[in-house]
Scaffold this motif. Structure first.
Motif, PDB file in Angstrom:
ATOM      1  N   LYS A  48       0.835  -1.210   0.000  1.00 52.73           N
ATOM      2  CA  LYS A  48       0.000   0.000   0.000  1.00 52.73           C
ATOM      3  C   LYS A  48       0.865   1.253   0.000  1.00 52.73           C
ATOM      4  CE  LYS A  48      -3.655   2.337   2.601  1.00 52.73           C
ATOM      5  NZ  LYS A  48      -4.573   2.253   3.770  1.00 52.73           N
ATOM      6  N   HIS A  49       2.010   1.193   0.697  1.00 52.23           N
ATOM      7  CA  HIS A  49       2.883   2.370   0.814  1.00 52.23           C
ATOM      8  C   HIS A  49       4.116   2.271  -0.077  1.00 52.23           C
ATOM      9  CE1 HIS A  49       0.650   4.127   4.222  1.00 52.23           C
ATOM     10  NE2 HIS A  49       0.403   2.866   4.542  1.00 52.23           N
ATOM     11  N   ASP A  50       4.153   1.267  -0.950  1.00 52.63           N
ATOM     12  CA  ASP A  50       5.260   1.066  -1.886  1.00 52.63           C
ATOM     13  C   ASP A  50       6.599   0.979  -1.161  1.00 52.63           C
ATOM     14  OD1 ASP A  50       6.466   0.646  -4.343  1.00 52.63           O
ATOM     15  OD2 ASP A  50       6.684   2.784  -4.779  1.00 52.63           O
ATOM     16  N   VAL A  51       6.640   0.151  -0.111  1.00 54.64           N
ATOM     17  CA  VAL A  51       7.854  -0.071   0.682  1.00 54.64           C
ATOM     18  C   VAL A  51       8.255  -1.532   0.517  1.00 54.64           C
ATOM     19  CG1 VAL A  51       8.856  -0.087   2.999  1.00 54.64           C
ATOM     20  CG2 VAL A  51       7.270   1.730   2.336  1.00 54.64           C
ATOM     21  N   LEU A  52       9.523  -1.774   0.207  1.00 49.11           N
ATOM     22  CA  LEU A  52       9.977  -3.142  -0.027  1.00 49.11           C
ATOM     23  C   LEU A  52      10.082  -3.928   1.276  1.00 49.11           C
ATOM     24  CD1 LEU A  52      10.987  -5.202  -2.120  1.00 49.11           C
ATOM     25  CD2 LEU A  52      13.306  -4.332  -1.733  1.00 49.11           C
ATOM     26  N   ASP A  53      10.671  -3.309   2.302  1.00 48.43           N
ATOM     27  CA  ASP A  53      10.792  -3.965   3.600  1.00 48.43           C
ATOM     28  C   ASP A  53      10.913  -2.906   4.681  1.00 48.43           C
ATOM     29  OD1 ASP A  53      13.459  -3.352   2.592  1.00 48.43           O
ATOM     30  OD2 ASP A  53      14.203  -4.387   4.371  1.00 48.43           O
ATOM     31  N   PHE A  54      10.563  -3.278   5.917  1.00 52.17           N
ATOM     32  CA  PHE A  54      10.564  -2.334   7.039  1.00 52.17           C
ATOM     33  C   PHE A  54      11.810  -2.511   7.891  1.00 52.17           C
ATOM     34  CE2 PHE A  54       9.716  -1.418  11.512  1.00 52.17           C
ATOM     35  CZ  PHE A  54       9.312  -0.096  11.428  1.00 52.17           C
ATOM     36  N   ARG A  73      13.597   1.392   0.793  1.00 51.33           N
ATOM     37  CA  ARG A  73      13.587   0.896  -0.577  1.00 51.33           C
ATOM     38  C   ARG A  73      12.148   0.748  -1.065  1.00 51.33           C
ATOM     39  NH1 ARG A  73      17.498  -4.256   0.055  1.00 51.33           N
ATOM     40  NH2 ARG A  73      16.310  -4.370   2.008  1.00 51.33           N
ATOM     41  N   LYS A  74      11.895   1.292  -2.241  1.00 51.22           N
ATOM     42  CA  LYS A  74      10.584   1.118  -2.851  1.00 51.22           C
ATOM     43  C   LYS A  74      10.503  -0.271  -3.468  1.00 51.22           C
ATOM     44  CE  LYS A  74       8.993   4.808  -4.969  1.00 51.22           C
ATOM     45  NZ  LYS A  74       8.864   5.984  -5.865  1.00 51.22           N
ATOM     46  N   PHE A  93       1.070   4.108   8.138  1.00 49.96           N
ATOM     47  CA  PHE A  93       2.004   3.025   7.847  1.00 49.96           C
ATOM     48  C   PHE A  93       2.319   2.217   9.095  1.00 49.96           C
ATOM     49  CE2 PHE A  93       6.619   1.813   7.155  1.00 49.96           C
ATOM     50  CZ  PHE A  93       6.358   0.772   6.287  1.00 49.96           C
ATOM     51  N   ILE A  94       2.761   2.880  10.162  1.00 47.18           N
ATOM     52  CA  ILE A  94       3.143   2.144  11.370  1.00 47.18           C
ATOM     53  C   ILE A  94       1.910   1.540  12.043  1.00 47.18           C
ATOM     54  CG2 ILE A  94       3.052   4.136  12.941  1.00 47.18           C
ATOM     55  CD1 ILE A  94       5.653   1.265  12.983  1.00 47.18           C
ATOM     56  N   THR A  95       0.764   2.219  11.955  1.00 45.55           N
ATOM     57  CA  THR A  95      -0.467   1.660  12.524  1.00 45.55           C
ATOM     58  C   THR A  95      -0.861   0.380  11.789  1.00 45.55           C
ATOM     59  OG1 THR A  95      -1.272   3.840  13.213  1.00 45.55           O
ATOM     60  CG2 THR A  95      -2.923   2.097  12.958  1.00 45.55           C
ATOM     61  N   GLY A  96      -0.676   0.368  10.485  1.00 44.96           N
ATOM     62  CA  GLY A  96      -0.983  -0.829   9.713  1.00 44.96           C
ATOM     63  C   GLY A  96      -0.086  -1.997  10.074  1.00 44.96           C
TER      64      GLY A  96
END
Length: 263
Positions: A48-54, A73-74, A93-96
């Motif tokens: 959803k946020h186009d983030v590869l990894d957290f 990284r996208k 993002f962090i809530t998800g």
């Protein structure tokens, strides 16, 4: 996961550098089916946020003006800055991610050790507490008396094993890191061979895997990071980390601490 694995634990560390005041290893244990549910929920938030990894140490830091300084990284592998996000996107993002953890039946494990209290112990005590097994007047295994990481490593192995029902098999997965990986595998083999029977009865093995391939390691990173900051600098936790930690401690309000009094 391999077909024979029924339970899996994912854990990540913080505070293994030489001048660390606190060392922590923490994460989650769950059935393989629950991990599959978690993986989909976690990946949905990333997509959803186009983030590869957290990675916590990239997401949370802010400068003196309150602007985020970390990068991510996208999905296409290119780098971008969290500083370009509006605050409502960061919060969503962090809530998800926290929702993916709390809405899935995964159970926290972990422990912290006060490094100065550990180093104040005798050589033999530190050896024993880091995997050294003594029997019939001799050491059967070496332990790691200069490395407090292995105290919390053993703690997590046994905590996860105790959370695994008899007859089930547990696979332990750690985030890839060069510092202690080979010794950790050796320690597990030693404990499996001559340690308490619960490991041999319930543990399948230990793996070190990429966080990209195992979303549970990213959740473990979040859990360990927030607790480590709280344990080393409570006043500097920050509002967003504090809120995250409050959400993460719904199921386990405390983290095991090996301090001077306990040791």
């Amino acid at each position: 996961f391999r077909p024979s694995d029924e339970i899996a634990a994912c854990a990540d560390e913080s505070g293994i550098h030489d001048d660390a005041s606190v060392c922590i290893l923490a994460g989650y244990v769950a059935s393989v089916s629950q991990w599959a549910t978690f993986d989909e929920r976690w990946k949905r938030v990333l997509r959803k946020h186009d983030v590869l990894d957290f990675h916590s140490r990239e997401f949370f830091p802010i400068d003196s003006r309150g602007k985020r300084v970390g990068r991510y990284r996208k999905s296409d592998g290119s780098k971008a800055s969290f500083g370009d996000w509006a605050e409502d996107q960061s919060s969503a993002f962090i809530t998800g991610l926290l929702g993916a953890i709390n809405e899935t039946n995964i159970h926290p494990i972990g422990a912290m050790v006060d490094v100065s209290a550990f180093r104040a112990l005798t050589y033999g005590e530190r050896k024993f507490l880091t995997g050294g097994i003594f029997s019939d007047g001799r050491w059967l295994t070496t332990g790691a008396p200069s490395k407090p990481y292995f105290l919390v490593y053993d703690h997590c192995l046994y905590e996860a094993a105790h959370k695994t029902k008899a007859g089930k098999k547990l696979l332990f997965i750690f985030d890839q890191q060069k510092t202690y990986e080979s010794l950790a595998l050796q320690q597990f083999g030693d404990s499996f061979a001559v340690g308490p029977p619960i490991l041999k009865d319930r543990c399948h093995g230990v793996l070190f895997e990429s966080r990209l391939e195992v979303p549970g390691l990213q959740a473990a990173d979040l859990y360990a990071h927030c607790w480590h900051r709280y344990g080393t600098d409570e006043d500097g936790v920050g509002e967003q980390r504090r809120k995250a930690l409050e959400a993460l401690t719904n199921r386990a309000p405390e983290m095991k601490l090996y301090n001077a009094a306990h040791l």
